[in-house]
Design a protein around this motif. Structure first.
Motif: not given
Ligand code: PMP
Length: 363
Positions: A83, A156, A183, A186, A210, A212, A221
């Motif tokens: 992301a 976050n 965004d 989560y 994401t 992730s 990634r």
């Molecule tokens: N947005 C938020 C709120 C996140 O916490 C994170 C990851 N730390 C990301 C985007 C980025 O995610 P990615 O690992 O897909 O680059």
């Protein structure tokens, strides 16, 4: 006169403090609860043995499966290197350096400012309200010149969702003027709250996703941008020719299969039940002043003497994320919900620590 290498760099890059990712911060832990990763991995097989060829720019299987999973059309999906790349592409596509601005509401994710700064785009902040909701009147006053607004929901590091009525008001006040980026990194931990169904109504809404977090694939990634076709077409102009390697696309497609989705949902259920346990236990620790509700795979808590708590756990190999420097988060640490055993290690380490006003000897 000859210049140093440093002198040759762009001014904004010279001045830039790079994102302090959990990996960059290091540490010697065996309990890693500082990056909101999923605690366990699974093994993956590569099925595409075609590494002599360049990959597809937007691998069809990945796009189609993600669209079906997210309930949108394939033309509304862009896949990228996490992301984080989506954040960068949006700023590059919509903001003129030195002229336009991005806006976000701290405390929130750190990459919005880092990406803007790297690209040479002004970033404007409107602090969140005390309950970490949007300060809409203050945002309205700051909109001049803003092309992209980032709203992280669930946020976050605070863990709360942004009020949907406020998001509608934000979308109304920015219509025809700016892009609103929700965004949703989560969102799998509170899937009912997604704004994906709103894309039909708002041409200027963009959603980031994401693999992730809930999909347990931070090392892959791979992230997604959901938006209407005109936005996706613009992003396609600025994306690299081959943003995803063949192995990444291969594994992403497997993670988005029926079996992959079922595994993700079962992982999410485990995280939610461990989170409930962790919150309950934190509430009964003397050194914890407040535990904030969470819709995510992490918990934010305020501690008396948080730097001491952070260091004590660090020395025991338990690595948390210090949020103390973020506006309104003094004394706060963020704890990723790890395995039950990892959360038990956290609680055992916190139990002996004293609360406010008591020395360790008195406790
Ligand atoms: N947005 C938020 C709120 C996140 O916490 C994170 C990851 N730390 C990301 C985007 C980025 O995610 P990615 O690992 O897909 O680059």
């Amino acid at each position: 006169m000859s210049s140093t290498i440093e002198d040759l760099a762009r001014d904004n890059v010279r001045a830039l403090t790079p994102y302090q990712s959990a990996r960059r911060l290091g540490g010697n832990g065996d309990v890693w609860l500082n990056a909101n990763e999923f605690a366990q991995t699974q093994t993956w097989q590569l099925t595409q043995q075609t590494l002599n060829r360049y990959p597809e720019c937007q691998p069809k299987a990945v796009i189609e499966r993600y669209a079906a999973y997210a309930g949108v059309q394939p033309e509304q999906v862009l896949v990228s290197r996490g992301a984080d790349e989506g954040i960068e592409l949006l700023i590059r596509a919509f903001c003129e350096p030195g002229k336009d601005a991005v806006l976000y509401c701290p405390p929130t994710y750190g990459m919005y400012s880092v990406s803007a700064e790297t690209i040479g785009v002004e970033y404007r902040t409107v602090p969140a309200l005390e309950d970490w909701q949007l300060d809409l009147p203050a945002i309205a006053e700051q909109l001049d010149g803003v092309k992209v607004l980032f709203v992280c929901s669930p946020n976050n590091p605070t863990g709360n969702l942004i009020n949907p009525d406020d998001l509608r008001q934000l979308l109304a006040m920015t219509a025809g003027k700016a892009i609103v980026v929700a965004d949703e990194a989560y969102i799998e931990f509170c899937p009912q709250a997604t704004l994906a169904g709103w894309l039909k109504e708002y041409p200027h809404l963009v959603i980031l996703r994401t693999l992730s977090k809930a999909f347990a694939l931070a090392g892959l990634r791979c992230g997604f941008t959901l938006a209407n076709k005109p936005v996706i077409d613009l992003l396609m102009k600025v994306i690299a020719p081959y943003p995803l390697s063949t192995p990444v696309a291969d594994i992403a497609a497997q993670a988005l299969s029926e079996a992959g989705l079922a595994l993700m949902r079962s992982n999410v259920a485990d995280v939610l039940s461990t989170r409930e346990w962790l919150i309950e236990q934190l509430q009964s620790c003397d050194c914890v002043e407040a535990v904030f509700p969470s819709e995510t795979n992490y918990v934010l808590a305020r501690f008396s003497a948080s730097s001491n708590v952070f260091k004590t756990l660090w020395d025991q190999g338990i690595i948390l994320r210090d949020q103390n420097k973020q506006p309104s988060l003094s004394g706060c640490l963020r704890i990723t919900v790890g395995t039950r055993a990892e959360c038990e290690r956290v609680i055992s380490a916190l139990r002996p620590l004293a609360g406010a006003g008591l020395s360790l000897e008195q406790a």
